[in-house]
Scaffold this motif. Structure first.
Motif, PDB file in Angstrom:
ATOM      1  N   GLY B 139       0.794  -1.226   0.000  1.00 13.76           N
ATOM      2  CA  GLY B 139       0.000   0.000   0.000  1.00 13.76           C
ATOM      3  C   GLY B 139       0.825   1.274   0.000  1.00 13.76           C
ATOM      4  O   GLY B 139       0.310   2.349  -0.295  1.00 13.76           O
ATOM      5  N   HIS B 140       2.112   1.171   0.324  1.00 10.76           N
ATOM      6  CA  HIS B 140       2.967   2.361   0.318  1.00 10.76           C
ATOM      7  C   HIS B 140       3.518   2.661  -1.063  1.00 10.76           C
ATOM      8  O   HIS B 140       4.232   3.637  -1.242  1.00 10.76           O
ATOM      9  CB  HIS B 140       4.130   2.176   1.299  1.00 10.76           C
ATOM     10  CG  HIS B 140       3.703   1.983   2.711  1.00 10.76           C
ATOM     11  ND1 HIS B 140       3.219   0.789   3.180  1.00 10.76           N
ATOM     12  CD2 HIS B 140       3.665   2.842   3.763  1.00 10.76           C
ATOM     13  CE1 HIS B 140       2.911   0.910   4.468  1.00 10.76           C
ATOM     14  NE2 HIS B 140       3.170   2.148   4.838  1.00 10.76           N
ATOM     15  N   MET B 141       3.224   1.763  -2.015  1.00 14.80           N
ATOM     16  CA  MET B 141       3.821   1.890  -3.351  1.00 14.80           C
ATOM     17  C   MET B 141       2.744   2.048  -4.414  1.00 14.80           C
ATOM     18  O   MET B 141       1.708   1.394  -4.366  1.00 14.80           O
ATOM     19  CB  MET B 141       4.612   0.621  -3.721  1.00 14.80           C
ATOM     20  CG  MET B 141       5.717   0.219  -2.772  1.00 14.80           C
ATOM     21  SD  MET B 141       7.161   1.256  -2.925  1.00 14.80           S
ATOM     22  CE  MET B 141       7.616   0.969  -4.625  1.00 14.80           C
ATOM     23  N   ARG B 323      -7.836  15.641  -5.932  1.00 16.12           N
ATOM     24  CA  ARG B 323      -9.127  15.015  -5.611  1.00 16.12           C
ATOM     25  C   ARG B 323      -9.237  14.693  -4.122  1.00 16.12           C
ATOM     26  O   ARG B 323     -10.306  14.779  -3.536  1.00 16.12           O
ATOM     27  CB  ARG B 323      -9.310  13.752  -6.448  1.00 16.12           C
ATOM     28  CG  ARG B 323      -9.628  14.095  -7.903  1.00 16.12           C
ATOM     29  CD  ARG B 323      -9.664  12.875  -8.789  1.00 16.12           C
ATOM     30  NE  ARG B 323     -10.718  11.947  -8.407  1.00 16.12           N
ATOM     31  CZ  ARG B 323     -10.921  10.791  -9.035  1.00 16.12           C
ATOM     32  NH1 ARG B 323     -10.164  10.455 -10.062  1.00 16.12           N
ATOM     33  NH2 ARG B 323     -11.881   9.995  -8.646  1.00 16.12           N
ATOM     34  N   ALA B 324      -8.099  14.324  -3.515  1.00 15.16           N
ATOM     35  CA  ALA B 324      -8.118  13.996  -2.088  1.00 15.16           C
ATOM     36  C   ALA B 324      -8.068  15.258  -1.230  1.00 15.16           C
ATOM     37  O   ALA B 324      -8.349  15.211  -0.030  1.00 15.16           O
ATOM     38  CB  ALA B 324      -6.947  13.084  -1.748  1.00 15.16           C
ATOM     39  N   LYS B 325      -7.696  16.370  -1.851  1.00 11.56           N
ATOM     40  CA  LYS B 325      -7.456  17.645  -1.150  1.00 11.56           C
ATOM     41  C   LYS B 325      -6.478  17.462   0.003  1.00 11.56           C
ATOM     42  O   LYS B 325      -6.590  18.090   1.067  1.00 11.56           O
ATOM     43  CB  LYS B 325      -8.771  18.229  -0.631  1.00 11.56           C
ATOM     44  CG  LYS B 325      -9.769  18.523  -1.754  1.00 11.56           C
ATOM     45  CD  LYS B 325     -10.862  19.451  -1.308  1.00 11.56           C
ATOM     46  CE  LYS B 325     -11.751  19.852  -2.465  1.00 11.56           C
ATOM     47  NZ  LYS B 325     -12.291  18.695  -3.230  1.00 11.56           N
ATOM     48  N   SER B 326      -5.511  16.573  -0.214  1.00 13.04           N
ATOM     49  CA  SER B 326      -4.555  16.278   0.847  1.00 13.04           C
ATOM     50  C   SER B 326      -3.361  15.561   0.224  1.00 13.04           C
ATOM     51  O   SER B 326      -3.492  14.926  -0.817  1.00 13.04           O
ATOM     52  CB  SER B 326      -5.231  15.379   1.893  1.00 13.04           C
ATOM     53  OG  SER B 326      -4.260  14.599   2.555  1.00 13.04           O
ATOM     54  N   ASP B 331      -5.428   9.424   2.613  1.00 11.31           N
ATOM     55  CA  ASP B 331      -6.466  10.164   1.865  1.00 11.31           C
ATOM     56  C   ASP B 331      -6.365   9.864   0.377  1.00 11.31           C
ATOM     57  O   ASP B 331      -7.369   9.681  -0.312  1.00 11.31           O
ATOM     58  CB  ASP B 331      -6.310  11.669   2.105  1.00 11.31           C
ATOM     59  CG  ASP B 331      -6.518  12.029   3.573  1.00 11.31           C
ATOM     60  OD1 ASP B 331      -7.190  11.229   4.262  1.00 11.31           O
ATOM     61  OD2 ASP B 331      -6.002  13.070   4.021  1.00 11.31           O
ATOM     62  N   ILE B 332      -5.124   9.806  -0.118  1.00 11.44           N
ATOM     63  CA  ILE B 332      -4.920   9.538  -1.543  1.00 11.44           C
ATOM     64  C   ILE B 332      -5.390   8.132  -1.895  1.00 11.44           C
ATOM     65  O   ILE B 332      -6.018   7.905  -2.931  1.00 11.44           O
ATOM     66  CB  ILE B 332      -3.438   9.745  -1.904  1.00 11.44           C
ATOM     67  CG1 ILE B 332      -3.129  11.242  -1.918  1.00 11.44           C
ATOM     68  CG2 ILE B 332      -3.114   9.108  -3.251  1.00 11.44           C
ATOM     69  CD1 ILE B 332      -1.684  11.584  -2.126  1.00 11.44           C
ATOM     70  N   ARG B 333      -5.139   7.177  -0.980  1.00  8.31           N
ATOM     71  CA  ARG B 333      -5.549   5.804  -1.275  1.00  8.31           C
ATOM     72  C   ARG B 333      -7.067   5.660  -1.300  1.00  8.31           C
ATOM     73  O   ARG B 333      -7.604   4.798  -1.990  1.00  8.31           O
ATOM     74  CB  ARG B 333      -4.922   4.841  -0.267  1.00  8.31           C
ATOM     75  CG  ARG B 333      -3.420   4.663  -0.551  1.00  8.31           C
ATOM     76  CD  ARG B 333      -2.810   3.594   0.296  1.00  8.31           C
ATOM     77  NE  ARG B 333      -3.440   2.311   0.062  1.00  8.31           N
ATOM     78  CZ  ARG B 333      -3.431   1.318   0.964  1.00  8.31           C
ATOM     79  NH1 ARG B 333      -2.854   1.496   2.122  1.00  8.31           N
ATOM     80  NH2 ARG B 333      -4.010   0.174   0.677  1.00  8.31           N
ATOM     81  N   PRO B 354      -7.145  -0.360  -8.213  1.00  2.00           N
ATOM     82  CA  PRO B 354      -7.149  -0.168  -6.751  1.00  2.00           C
ATOM     83  C   PRO B 354      -6.615  -1.381  -5.990  1.00  2.00           C
ATOM     84  O   PRO B 354      -6.024  -1.219  -4.922  1.00  2.00           O
ATOM     85  CB  PRO B 354      -8.626   0.049  -6.411  1.00  2.00           C
ATOM     86  CG  PRO B 354      -9.326   0.250  -7.694  1.00  2.00           C
ATOM     87  CD  PRO B 354      -8.500  -0.344  -8.775  1.00  2.00           C
ATOM     88  N   LYS B 355      -6.834  -2.585  -6.517  1.00  2.00           N
ATOM     89  CA  LYS B 355      -6.405  -3.775  -5.780  1.00  2.00           C
ATOM     90  C   LYS B 355      -4.889  -3.857  -5.634  1.00  2.00           C
ATOM     91  O   LYS B 355      -4.377  -4.204  -4.587  1.00  2.00           O
ATOM     92  CB  LYS B 355      -6.902  -5.035  -6.492  1.00  2.00           C
ATOM     93  CG  LYS B 355      -8.360  -5.348  -6.189  1.00  2.00           C
ATOM     94  CD  LYS B 355      -8.713  -6.677  -6.820  1.00  2.00           C
ATOM     95  CE  LYS B 355     -10.133  -7.097  -6.449  1.00  2.00           C
ATOM     96  NZ  LYS B 355     -10.510  -8.315  -7.154  1.00  2.00           N
ATOM     97  N   SER B 356      -4.173  -3.578  -6.724  1.00  2.00           N
ATOM     98  CA  SER B 356      -2.715  -3.762  -6.690  1.00  2.00           C
ATOM     99  C   SER B 356      -1.949  -2.441  -6.711  1.00  2.00           C
ATOM    100  O   SER B 356      -0.754  -2.416  -6.503  1.00  2.00           O
ATOM    101  CB  SER B 356      -2.286  -4.606  -7.891  1.00  2.00           C
ATOM    102  OG  SER B 356      -2.623  -3.930  -9.080  1.00  2.00           O
TER     103      SER B 356
END
Lengths: 290, 413
Positions: B139-141, B323-326, B331-333, B354-356
């Protein structure tokens, strides 16, 4: 597959490995083996020769003249490096490691900045020939002959010419040679230039077969040091048999188990030889003679 | 000048910190910091300098157009020198000292796996803008490069149909080459072919006489070359001069190292490559991108697929932040999880899965001719990075921070 094909392919692979080891090592054999300067910038002299060769060929010169130009330019760079840096460090061998390593970093990064990350290749001349099921590059045979030629030339230079005698005298007992009227500084300079020129020649000869990038010298440096360490101090009696032994080990291991084992075999052979013959092959041969 | 300022300046000079200028109006705002760790020297530099330039180009365009949410984008770039330990050192530095919002990092898979645990440890956020062997479920990548199901599932069946079913793989001996070779093996088997042989070459090897002979002995119908780094690229010239004369297939050549420009024809004749971008692609979007690139960097030798991946990644990041306003990763995820983060890139339309957190691509089959001109016999549109999702990686539910391969798939729940 018949026997003749197998024998030829084994000989070809041996010759190919031999040429690479000997040509990479010759310049270093003079500078490190003979003069005792641990030259970590050896690979960059090779790169210099390759770059000059490629540049002159792109400018329209035929390949042999390009290789000659690469050799000469490397030798001239060698003269400058000797005058500016190496000359002051002959009795500080450990410091030369740092100095030449620094030079090598400067040369690699300087080339990257000035010439860019790659240079266009020049293409291998002569084409190929077929033996049995396999086809081979003719240029590889040329490289093998060049390696033999360089070895013969070095033997002649250091044994039969006045320069060779003076060079050996200067390196063996510098103050005695100086007392007899030899300009030892000049001899050191010329010998270093000779080593640098040989490195440039190796670069020029391999330039058509390789990727031309600033870091290309690094692919020669392990083979060069290994051959010289095994060979010992004598350029001819050391480098030639060391190249022969290592080429057999490398080509047999590579054809048996692939490139990785070729490299492992090479390093294991070095460890064994250095352990058994601390002065290298030439040290062993010369002791037997006296 | 105070001592610490001096020290800062010196560190900046030594490491080559690069801070792009931004207009005065924007400078008033707090900038968004983007760390750039790419190899600007060393064995991989030929393929990766263009990535840095692409990021600079996109950043300049974005800042000219008003930045991201009115905040300018600021680059913090370090030269990682094709050295894995430099990646670890600089990754710690950009995350801890420079406190960047996002990092764009890495060419070789070895370097990615070297820095990825550090990103995970410091809870960073990184983009890997490079094609690779696939399987990173973290999730960090975010990965914008192409993966095997995009490059090999298209390429290998095409080659087997055209040339035959005996395949030889010549691959670089590290995680990328080994795992890619595993993919080739799997796809060849699925399509009823067989492996005539495989050899793994240590990085830095430049002499191939024996490998060439091994290939001739195995008599394959074509050779899959997964050679990495400039030293290994010497293979093509040596194989051509020995007259091997076999078709070649690759996921890395041409699209990364532009070997067809560097070597004299015809050494790369009949090389087939699946890539999501190369400068020869003849579409208006591609032409426009190429023109912009050449206008800013006229001496750039080649605009490769990783340059395009890096360029579009900056724009994707912009879109997600707006879109995330952050700039917070969580928030981005949430935006990525919506499944509609797409853009019109120079290659065509791309979307993040979104899955990978990998990307869909348009895959172009590039063929190198005898004169080293490129033709495109086939194009596959909208190829999704489906393998991780199908195998059981779902980052919207669980973040295992791991890399999987066909022989080591995600554990079944």
């Amino acid at each position: 597959m018949n026997l003749a094909t197998l024998v030829f392919s084994a000989l070809y692979q041996f010759g190919d490995a031999f040429a690479f080891l000997v040509l990479s090592a010759c310049g270093l054999a003079v500078i490190f083996g003979m003069m005792g300067v641990i030259n970590l910038a050896h690979g960059e002299f090779i790169m210099c020769g390759a770059y000059v060769t490629a540049a002159t060929v792109h400018a329209g010169l035929p390949l042999p003249l390009g290789i000659l130009a690469g050799t000469i330019v490397s030798a001239l760079v060698g003269v400058v490096v000797e005058l500016v840096v190496i000359r002051h460090l002959y009795d500080r061998p450990l410091d030369t490691i740092v100095a030449t390593w620094g030079l090598s970093l400067i040369a690699t990064q300087g080339t990257l900045i000035m010439v860019g990350s790659t240079m266009a290749g020049v293409g291998t001349p002569f084409g190929s020939f077929q033996v049995g099921d396999y086809s081979y590059s003719i240029y590889r045979i040329v490289l093998f002959c060049a390696a033999l030629g360089v070895l013969a030339g070095l033997y002649a230079l250091f044994n039969w010419t006045r320069f060779g005698v003076l060079a050996r005298a200067t390196i063996q007992v510098p103050h005695m040679a100086a007392a007899l009227g030899v300009d030892t500084r000049l001899i050191y300079s010329l010998t270093f230039a000779c080593g640098a020129g040989l490195a440039g020649l190796a670069g020029g000869l391999y330039a058509p077969t390789m990727t031309l990038v600033p870091t290309m010298g690094a692919t020669f440096i392990m083979e060069a040091f290994v051959t010289v360490v095994i060979g010992g101090a004598d350029v001819f009696l050391g480098t030639a048999p060391a190249g022969g032994v290592l080429a057999i080990v490398k080509s047999v291991m590579t054809s048996w188990q692939g490139q990785l084992f070729g490299q492992i075999g090479l390093l294991v052979a070095v460890i064994i030889v250095v352990r058994v013959l601390p002065k290298g092959i030439s040290g062993f041969v010369l002791r037997e003679r006296t | 000048m105070s001592k610490s300022v001096l020290r800062g300046l010196r560190a900046a000079a030594l490491t080559g910190t690069l801070v792009l200028g931004s207009s005065l109006a924007l400078a008033a705002e707090n900038p968004i910091k983007l760390g750039v760790l790419e190899d600007q020297s060393g064995d991989f530099a030929a393929a990766t300098i263009g990535k840095v330039h692409a990021i600079q180009l996109a950043t300049e365009e974005i800042n000219k157009a008003g930045g991201i949410m009115g905040r300018p984008l600021e680059l913090v770039a370090y030269d990682t020198q094709s050295d894995n330990t430099r990646y670890q050192e600089f990754m710690r530095r950009v995350l801890q000292r420079d406190k960047v919002d996002v990092v764009f990092a890495g060419f070789s898979s070895a370097s990615r796996e070297a820095y990825r645990p550090i990103v995970d440890q410091f809870n960073g956020f990184a983009f890997y803008n490079n094609q690779y062997e696939g399987g990173v479920c973290d999730g960090h990548m975010i990965v914008t490069g192409a993966v095997p199901e995009q490059q090999f599932s298209t390429l290998i069946p095409y080659m087997m149909e055209k040339y035959g079913k005996n395949v030889y793989t010549l691959a670089a001996d590290y995680n990328f080459g080994q795992i890619s070779a595993e993919w080739v093996r799997k796809i060849v088997k699925e399509n009823g072919g067989k492996m005539a042989g495989e050899e793994f070459i240590p990085l830095g090897v430049s002499q191939f006489s024996q490998s060439i002979q091994n290939i001739q002995k195995a008599k394959p119908d074509f050779v899959v070359t997964l050679l990495v780094g400039t030293a290994q690229a010497s293979y093509y010239e040596q194989a051509a001069s020995a007259n091997v004369n076999l078709p070649m297939a690759s996921s890395v050549n041409v699209g990364q190292g532009y070997e067809h420009k560097r070597f004299k024809p015809p050494s790369l004749k009949d090389m087939y490559v699946t890539t999501n971008y190369i400068e020869e692609i003849d579409s208006p979007k591609s032409k426009e991108f190429y023109a912009k690139f050449k206008a800013k960097f006229p001496s750039e030798p080649y605009v490769n697929q990783e340059a395009e991946n890096s360029y579009l990644a900056v724009y994707l990041y912009k879109q997600m932040v707006e879109r995330a306003k952050s700039t917070k990763r969580e928030d981005i995820r949430k935006v990525i999880a919506l499944g509609d983060v797409c853009m019109d890139a120079p290659e065509g339309k791309v979307c993040i899965d979104p899955k990978s957190q990998h990307m869909s691509h348009t895959i172009y089959l590039a063929k190198v001719g005898a004169d080293h001109a490129i033709s495109f016999p086939k194009t596959w549109e909208d190829i999704k990075p489906y393998w991780l999702g199908e195998a059981g990686c779902d980052l919207t539910k669980k973040d295992p921070m791991a890399q999987y391969t066909p022989s080591n798939p995600p554990p079944k729940p």
